[in-house]
Write an enzyme that holds these catalytic residues in place. Structure first.
Site, PDB file in Angstrom:
ATOM      1  N   SER A  32      91.744  51.598  38.695  1.00 44.89           N
ATOM      2  CA  SER A  32      92.074  51.443  37.275  1.00 44.89           C
ATOM      3  C   SER A  32      93.585  51.363  37.077  1.00 44.89           C
ATOM      4  CB  SER A  32      91.470  52.573  36.445  1.00 44.89           C
ATOM      5  OG  SER A  32      91.820  53.830  36.963  1.00 44.89           O
ATOM      6  N   ASN A  34      94.440  47.700  38.140  1.00 46.23           N
ATOM      7  CA  ASN A  34      93.809  46.562  37.477  1.00 46.23           C
ATOM      8  C   ASN A  34      93.500  46.737  35.992  1.00 46.23           C
ATOM      9  OD1 ASN A  34      93.489  44.905  39.937  1.00 46.23           O
ATOM     10  ND2 ASN A  34      92.099  46.543  40.546  1.00 46.23           N
ATOM     11  N   TYR A  35      93.589  47.944  35.477  1.00 46.11           N
ATOM     12  CA  TYR A  35      93.154  48.161  34.099  1.00 46.11           C
ATOM     13  C   TYR A  35      94.179  48.817  33.180  1.00 46.11           C
ATOM     14  CZ  TYR A  35      88.507  46.718  35.534  1.00 46.11           C
ATOM     15  OH  TYR A  35      87.452  45.982  35.995  1.00 46.11           O
ATOM     16  N   LEU A  36      95.116  49.564  33.731  1.00 51.99           N
ATOM     17  CA  LEU A  36      96.057  50.246  32.842  1.00 51.99           C
ATOM     18  C   LEU A  36      97.199  49.297  32.463  1.00 51.99           C
ATOM     19  CD1 LEU A  36      96.261  53.815  34.429  1.00 51.99           C
ATOM     20  CD2 LEU A  36      94.654  52.916  32.748  1.00 51.99           C
TER      21      LEU A  36
END
Length: 595
Positions: A561, A564-566
DNA sequence: TGATGGGACTCAGAAACATAAGT
DNA sequence: AACTTATGTTTCTGAGTCCCATC
């Protein structure tokens, strides 16, 4: 929406989601979609982004000039000559046969080595190399131990090298690799990601992959297509006497080289630029920008699917419910998969046995998702959704799709009608951004940088849980926990001792009266003891926190995360307002420069 | 119009490796 | 100061998403 956790095999005890989804960000970010560009940079923790659209790029052209040096091949196999046993007897193997035997021998202490599928696939492929007339015909009679032991001793040798030797060989390697590490994109030096061609080996599929153990053959120059600028010199093929399969000059793509995956010939493996390159950075930024845009649309999207929960049109109804699940649970889209892959699902491919309806309105999900990671979660849903799912499942036998009128193409086509560029995966990024932002804003307090970093880690953890990013419990977990427990015990004993001593002294002091001299004669004054006491106390608390944190995170994979997501812009803004140095984290330091 | 398949890209956890912290 | 061990980072490559062309 409340998600009631039912305690999964992993990642248990902390699933929840705010029903107030978009509140914190929406309040500060765009009030209306088009005009919000200037408005949203004002707030402290909002994010500065000037969407500087490159006018040059029509969306297809990725570069004008591209220069690089191709790929690095693994060294040829070096036979060790250690003989394995067959039926108790040493056997001669050609280097080629020995190579594959060694691949298997070396995997002795992995899970794979005891899996039937793995063994069968390996043995089938190995026998092709052994030939029809070879003495080896039965796996059960094979004894790979000598090769395994050779491998262990090699490993030990490596470990025993002095740090100078290690350093020297490291430097030699990086010197050899240097020229392949970089590419020039439109004249700018950029790091290449995976310039090393994958070495031969036994295929390690995740989960119950039907092809696990199959021999992944060696890739040769004649397998490789090079993509490079027309002007640039074509990389010399590093293996004498051989040549590239093809040299292309396609500037609508970003890859530098590719080859067909030997396990699945229709799949292609690519050599791309590293994540730190501007090409990757740009598309990363676009991803986060799209997720942020979704905030402006989410209200109407939710209204839209809520309306369709009761649609007479079954397809509309399924789209509505699927979108709801993707929105609320951050499920993946769920493409259709081949028969010869591990049996995993996403939203659109959910099977009836993956969802259990628990009256009055809870759904229990239990399925293997990407990488065969288990998703296990019990959720309270809107009654209409509950009823719809019940209806979709009714009368279908095991293996049947819950959403039989649906696939990712149809779903995404519908999402695109609601917001330009919207696809299923954007909801995951959106969910991550909301969660990160909400927690950071709610929980950050004035305190030490370490305390603030803990808050960030908490937010990171929640995102990981929402995205179902799990990891295996680290091998050393139990022993580490034991050590921490011992430490706490030790400190507690110490604390008790000090306490006793202190009260003894207090008594004595009472007897003697508050005689200063008597105090001073002692080596430990009560003040010193008191100080020591509180030091030990804080160490106990610290150690205990550390222990609990470790236990709490033992199955949570934070890295995925984070990478790739934060949204780095949320992170950087938070660092600035709370005076946390960005360079505490390498990843965000790099992205900060890139964004 | 929708099914199929290829293509290119992002996202995934494990393992290897490097470095920092603790003893 | 010299280890050992914990933690952080990088590498590896498999597994998804989603787009587009074709029939």
């Amino acid at each position: 929406l409340k998600i009631i956790n039912a305690g999964g095999a992993k990642a248990d005890g902390h699933r929840h989601q705010d029903s107030d989804d978009e509140k914190p960000l929406a309040a500060r970010l765009g009030i209306n979609s088009a005009a919000s560009k200037t408005g949203d940079a004002s707030d402290s923790s909002s994010v500065e982004s000037e969407p500087k659209d490159e006018p040059e790029h029509d969306g297809r052209k990725k570069w004008s000039t591209l220069v690089h040096n191709g790929v690095v091949f693994p060294p040829p196999y070096k036979p060790h000559g250690v003989k394995m046993l067959y039926n108790g007897q040493p056997v001669d193997l050609t280097p080629e046969q020995e190579e594959v035997a060694t691949m298997f021998a070396v995997m002795k202490d992995t899970e794979y080595a005891s899996k039937e599928t793995f063994i069968n696939n390996f043995f089938t492929d190995w026998r092709k190399i052994l030939g029809k007339t070879h003495v080896i015909t039965k796996f059960e009679l094979c004894d790979f131990t000598p090769i395994y032991e050779w491998h262990l001793s090699e490993k030990e040798k490596k470990k025993q090298m002095t740090s100078e030797e290690k350093k020297a060989s490291r430097e030699e390697k990086s010197q050899q690799d240097e020229k392949f590490m970089w590419a020039f994109v439109d004249g700018v030096k950029e790091k290449v990601g995976n310039f090393r061609v994958e070495p031969p080996g036994l295929f390690r599929g995740r989960g119950e992959h039907p092809k696990m153990g199959r021999l992944k053959r060696r890739i040769r120059p004649s397998d490789i297509t090079i993509n490079i600028g027309e002007e640039a010199p074509v990389p010399v093929c590093p293996i004498p006497g051989e040549s590239w399969k093809e040299v292309k000059h396609d500037n609508t793509v970003t890859w530098l080289a590719c080859w067909n995956d030997p396990i699945n010939e229709k799949d292609i493996k690519y050599v791309f630029l590293a994540a730190s390159s501007s090409l990757k950075g740009q598309s990363d930024k676009e991803k986060y920008e799209k997720a942020r845009k979704l905030k402006d649309y989410i209200r109407s999207i939710r209204a839209n699917y809520t309306k369709d929960f009761r649609s007479k049109d079954q397809r509309k109804k399924q789209i509505a419910v699927a979108t709801y699940l993707i929105d609320k649970l951050a499920l993946r889209a769920g493409d259709e998969k081949d028969e010869d892959e591990a049996d995993t699902v996403g939203c659109c491919t959910l099977k009836v046995e993956n969802v259990t309806c628990l009256p009055p309105n809870k759904l229990q999900f239990d399925f293997l998702g990407k990488d065969s990671i288990r998703y296990y979660n019990t959720v309270e849903v809107e009654l209409a959704v509950y009823e719809a799912i019940k209806e979709f499942c009714a009368g279908k036998k095991k293996g049947g799709h819950v959403f039989d009128k649906l696939d990712t193409t149809k779903l995404n086509a519908h999402l695109k009608d609601l917001m330009p560029g919207l696809t299923a995966k954007v909801f995951r990024t959106y969910d991550a951004s909301i969660t990160l932002d909400t927690i950071l804003n709610k929980e950050t307090t004035d305190g030490t940088v370490d305390e603030k970093a803990k808050v960030y880690q908490r937010a990171n953890k929640e995102v990981a849980i929402i995205c179902n990013h799990q990891r295996a419990v680290p091998k050393s977990h139990d022993s580490q926990m034991n050590k921490l427990n011992e430490k706490i015990d030790e400190l507690t004993v110490e604390l008790e001792k000090a306490n006793k001593l202190l009260s003894k002294k207090a008594k004595k002091r009472k007897l003697v009266g508050s005689d200063g001299d008597a105090k001073r004669r002692r080596k430990l004054t009560p003040e010193m003891l008191q100080k020591k006491l509180s030091q030990v106390e804080t160490r106990i608390v610290e150690t205990d926190n550390h222990k609990n944190n470790k236990e709490d995170l033992k199955t949570v994979a934070l890295g995925t995360s984070k990478i790739n997501y934060l949204d780095p812009r949320i992170t950087v803004a938070w660092c600035k307002t709370h005076e946390v140095p960005i360079d505490r984290d390498k990843h965000f330091t790099v992205l900060n420069k890139l964004f």
